[in-house]
Design a protein around this motif. Structure first.
Motif, PDB file in Angstrom:
ATOM      1  N   ALA A 158      28.845  -2.768  17.848  1.00 42.83           N
ATOM      2  CA  ALA A 158      28.070  -1.927  18.767  1.00 42.83           C
ATOM      3  C   ALA A 158      27.610  -2.762  19.961  1.00 42.83           C
ATOM      4  O   ALA A 158      27.563  -2.277  21.106  1.00 42.83           O
ATOM      5  CB  ALA A 158      26.871  -1.324  18.039  1.00 42.83           C
ATOM      6  N   LEU A 159      27.278  -4.030  19.708  1.00 41.50           N
ATOM      7  CA  LEU A 159      26.870  -4.933  20.781  1.00 41.50           C
ATOM      8  C   LEU A 159      28.024  -5.152  21.755  1.00 41.50           C
ATOM      9  O   LEU A 159      27.828  -5.171  22.982  1.00 41.50           O
ATOM     10  CB  LEU A 159      26.428  -6.271  20.174  1.00 41.50           C
ATOM     11  CG  LEU A 159      25.679  -7.234  21.090  1.00 41.50           C
ATOM     12  CD1 LEU A 159      24.258  -6.732  21.330  1.00 41.50           C
ATOM     13  CD2 LEU A 159      25.642  -8.632  20.483  1.00 41.50           C
ATOM     14  N   VAL A 160      29.228  -5.301  21.229  1.00 37.69           N
ATOM     15  CA  VAL A 160      30.404  -5.477  22.085  1.00 37.69           C
ATOM     16  C   VAL A 160      30.665  -4.215  22.909  1.00 37.69           C
ATOM     17  O   VAL A 160      30.958  -4.290  24.120  1.00 37.69           O
ATOM     18  CB  VAL A 160      31.646  -5.826  21.228  1.00 37.69           C
ATOM     19  CG1 VAL A 160      32.915  -5.871  22.102  1.00 37.69           C
ATOM     20  CG2 VAL A 160      31.458  -7.164  20.528  1.00 37.69           C
ATOM     21  N   ASP A 161      30.526  -3.053  22.303  1.00 42.33           N
ATOM     22  CA  ASP A 161      30.755  -1.788  23.027  1.00 42.33           C
ATOM     23  C   ASP A 161      29.760  -1.628  24.164  1.00 42.33           C
ATOM     24  O   ASP A 161      30.123  -1.184  25.275  1.00 42.33           O
ATOM     25  CB  ASP A 161      30.649  -0.608  22.067  1.00 42.33           C
ATOM     26  CG  ASP A 161      31.796  -0.578  21.053  1.00 42.33           C
ATOM     27  OD1 ASP A 161      32.827  -1.222  21.315  1.00 42.33           O
ATOM     28  OD2 ASP A 161      31.640   0.089  19.991  1.00 42.33           O
ATOM     29  N   ARG A 162      28.485  -1.973  23.911  1.00 47.24           N
ATOM     30  CA  ARG A 162      27.467  -1.863  24.969  1.00 47.24           C
ATOM     31  C   ARG A 162      27.772  -2.796  26.139  1.00 47.24           C
ATOM     32  O   ARG A 162      27.618  -2.430  27.303  1.00 47.24           O
ATOM     33  CB  ARG A 162      26.088  -2.181  24.409  1.00 47.24           C
ATOM     34  CG  ARG A 162      25.562  -1.097  23.453  1.00 47.24           C
ATOM     35  CD  ARG A 162      24.284  -1.549  22.750  1.00 47.24           C
ATOM     36  NE  ARG A 162      23.203  -1.794  23.683  1.00 47.24           N
ATOM     37  CZ  ARG A 162      21.999  -2.271  23.324  1.00 47.24           C
ATOM     38  NH1 ARG A 162      21.768  -2.532  22.028  1.00 47.24           N
ATOM     39  NH2 ARG A 162      21.057  -2.482  24.195  1.00 47.24           N
ATOM     40  N   LEU A 163      28.226  -4.006  25.819  1.00 49.03           N
ATOM     41  CA  LEU A 163      28.560  -4.949  26.883  1.00 49.03           C
ATOM     42  C   LEU A 163      29.778  -4.484  27.667  1.00 49.03           C
ATOM     43  O   LEU A 163      29.834  -4.613  28.906  1.00 49.03           O
ATOM     44  CB  LEU A 163      28.804  -6.339  26.275  1.00 49.03           C
ATOM     45  CG  LEU A 163      29.074  -7.459  27.277  1.00 49.03           C
ATOM     46  CD1 LEU A 163      27.894  -7.652  28.213  1.00 49.03           C
ATOM     47  CD2 LEU A 163      29.401  -8.755  26.543  1.00 49.03           C
ATOM     48  N   THR A 164      30.731  -3.930  26.976  1.00 45.68           N
ATOM     49  CA  THR A 164      31.934  -3.411  27.664  1.00 45.68           C
ATOM     50  C   THR A 164      31.552  -2.333  28.670  1.00 45.68           C
ATOM     51  O   THR A 164      32.067  -2.313  29.799  1.00 45.68           O
ATOM     52  CB  THR A 164      32.914  -2.824  26.622  1.00 45.68           C
ATOM     53  OG1 THR A 164      33.280  -3.855  25.687  1.00 45.68           O
ATOM     54  CG2 THR A 164      34.167  -2.300  27.292  1.00 45.68           C
ATOM     55  N   ALA A 165      30.624  -1.457  28.271  1.00 40.11           N
ATOM     56  CA  ALA A 165      30.174  -0.402  29.175  1.00 40.11           C
ATOM     57  C   ALA A 165      29.430  -0.959  30.366  1.00 40.11           C
ATOM     58  O   ALA A 165      29.589  -0.506  31.519  1.00 40.11           O
ATOM     59  CB  ALA A 165      29.311   0.586  28.407  1.00 40.11           C
TER      60      ALA A 165
END
Length: 469
Positions: A457-464
């Motif tokens: 989830a942390l990776v997804d937030r950073l990608t966004a």
């Protein structure tokens, strides 16, 4: 002949003459005493062993105020404590003592010795009695010479001998030094559980199938750091039971073991893969030590009290896994991020400005945090929240086996300069996929497991956040 050769020959000639003179003087002294002295050097040693080579069957000596009586049982084929057959004797030590007595010999005899004090035999340091065959011998041991030999007299005789010096150190032991003590199991391939019960608390630490240690909190489980748990249970698995306090504790209450103040059970897999366990019972403190025994045993030992302190009162906070990020958000000056094949150089700066407030004469100081990627501004609020989540992420434990499968994220975090002119040391982290429940952070030589859902989830937030950067 060369000068060096002449010198060697002269030295040898003088040595031979000196040896002949000493031999003549020694023989003359023996004749004056009316007896023949045995000269050591290359001559045969004087055999003083008891029984003419027969096997030694009994030993007795006094050391440190304690009398030790050992007897060899032909029926059982073992050495026993003659005063207490239940006493467990270390058979290797007993055989070594019997061997020492069975091979007593001297390099020299001093016949007709009258002044026993000069040999330390007026009050012998040690008296060893031995029986072999139909004979009993009593050896009195006195002073040691500068060559390491020991003056010895057979009780009742007037002759003093120079013994090799092996008998005295061999028998400077009490019954406690020759006990066959127990030990905690050594065939431990992997510890799987530690359970401690005491009046202070009860807890159980268990190793999960995912390689993570957890504390059972009455249904709830708290992850713990593997290396710190290992240090805790090794207090027990590496405990040495070498100082025996009682070999047959008929009254355990004398040691606080009728109702132990703590029980520590260690469950483990043996080298053959079998599930095994052992339990230690801790009794009263004796100074800085504490009495302990293996459950089911009648032997009691003294071990350092710090062992019990460690397992009875663990520092639970210290056992908790460390935060993945070692820097606080406010200490971060920038990040280099590698994500989905792209690299981002993000700078984090704080700017203070003054804001005029209605009805106030003094302006208010406001600090803005700005994030930029190569000069382009980013969502400051979103990046701040993302860093909060990263800094709050806790590892569930160390990876016990295997490495990561696919790298998901790479970070190089630059801290603010601590002092003028000091180059800050960056913190590097790499996030890897691991198994069905965990991802793996590699940082500073450590491999930390984190919840997979939380990490990705942390990776997804950073990608966004970086989508338009």
């Amino acid at each position: 002949m060369k000068p060096k050769g002449k010198f060697v020959m002269l030295f040898l000639s003088l040595a031979i003459l000196a040896g002949a003179w000493l031999l003549a003087e020694s023989m003359a002294a023996a004749e004056r005493a009316g007896e023949t002295a045995a000269v050591s050097a290359a001559a045969e040693r004087i055999d003083l062993s008891v029984g003419g080579g027969a096997a030694v069957t009994a030993l007795s000596w006094v050391w440190d105020g304690q009398t030790v009586n050992l007897v060899f049982s032909a029926e059982s084929g073992v050495w026993e404590n003659a005063d207490d057959p239940a006493c467990p004797i270390d058979q290797t030590r007993a055989r070594a003592l019997a061997s020492a007595v069975g091979q007593v010999s001297a390099s020299m005899a001093i016949p007709g010795a009258t002044d026993l004090a000069q040999y330390g035999l007026a009050e012998p340091t040690l008296i060893v009695m031995a029986a072999a065959g139909d004979e009993i011998a009593s050896y009195e041991l006195g002073n040691m010479t500068i060559t390491g030999e020991c003056y010895l007299r057979i009780s009742g005789e007037s002759t003093v001998y120079l013994e090799s010096g092996s008998l005295l150190p061999a028998f400077r032991v009490s019954i406690w030094d020759i006990l066959e003590t127990e030990s905690v199991p050594s065939d431990i391939a992997a510890v799987t559980e530690l359970e401690v019960s005491s009046a202070a608390q009860h807890y159980a630490l268990r190793l999960g199938g995912d390689g993570i240690w957890r504390r059972d909190d009455g249904g709830e489980e708290t992850p713990l750091e593997t290396e710190k748990v290992r240090a805790l249970y090794e207090e027990l698995t590496e405990l040495e039971l070498s100082v025996c306090a009682a070999w047959d504790a008929e009254n355990p209450s004398d040691y606080g073991l009728a109702q132990p103040q703590a029980l520590a059970a260690v469950r483990y897999e043996s080298g053959t893969g079998a599930a095994e366990s052992f339990t230690l019972e801790f009794g009263d403190y004796a100074g800085t030590d504490v009495y302990v025994r293996l459950a089911g045993s009648r032997m009691v030992y003294l071990v350092p009290g710090a062992v019990l302190d460690a397992v009875m009162y663990p520092d639970w906070e210290a056992l908790q896994p460390l935060s993945v990020m070692t820097l606080a958000k406010e200490e971060i000056a920038g990040l280099r991020i590698e994500l989905d094949g792209k690299a981002y150089d993000i700078v984090r700066v704080s700017e203070t400005r003054e804001v005029e407030l209605s009805g106030s004469k003094e302006p208010m100081q406001v600090t803005d945090v700005i994030y930029s990627n190569n000069g382009w501004g980013l969502d400051a609020e979103g990046m701040d929240a993302w860093l909060d989540a990263l800094c709050a992420m806790m590892a569930e434990g160390d990876a016990a086996r295997g490495g990561g499968r696919e790298r998901l994220l790479s970070l190089e975090v630059t801290p603010k300069t601590a002092e003028e002119g000091q180059e800050p040391e960056p913190v590097t982290l790499e996030l890897w996929s691991y198994d069905s429940r965990h991802d793996l952070w590699e940082t500073a030589g450590r491999r930390l497991l984190v919840d997979r859902t939380e990490a990705e989830a942390l990776v997804d937030r950073l990608t966004a956040l970086l989508a338009d950067a």
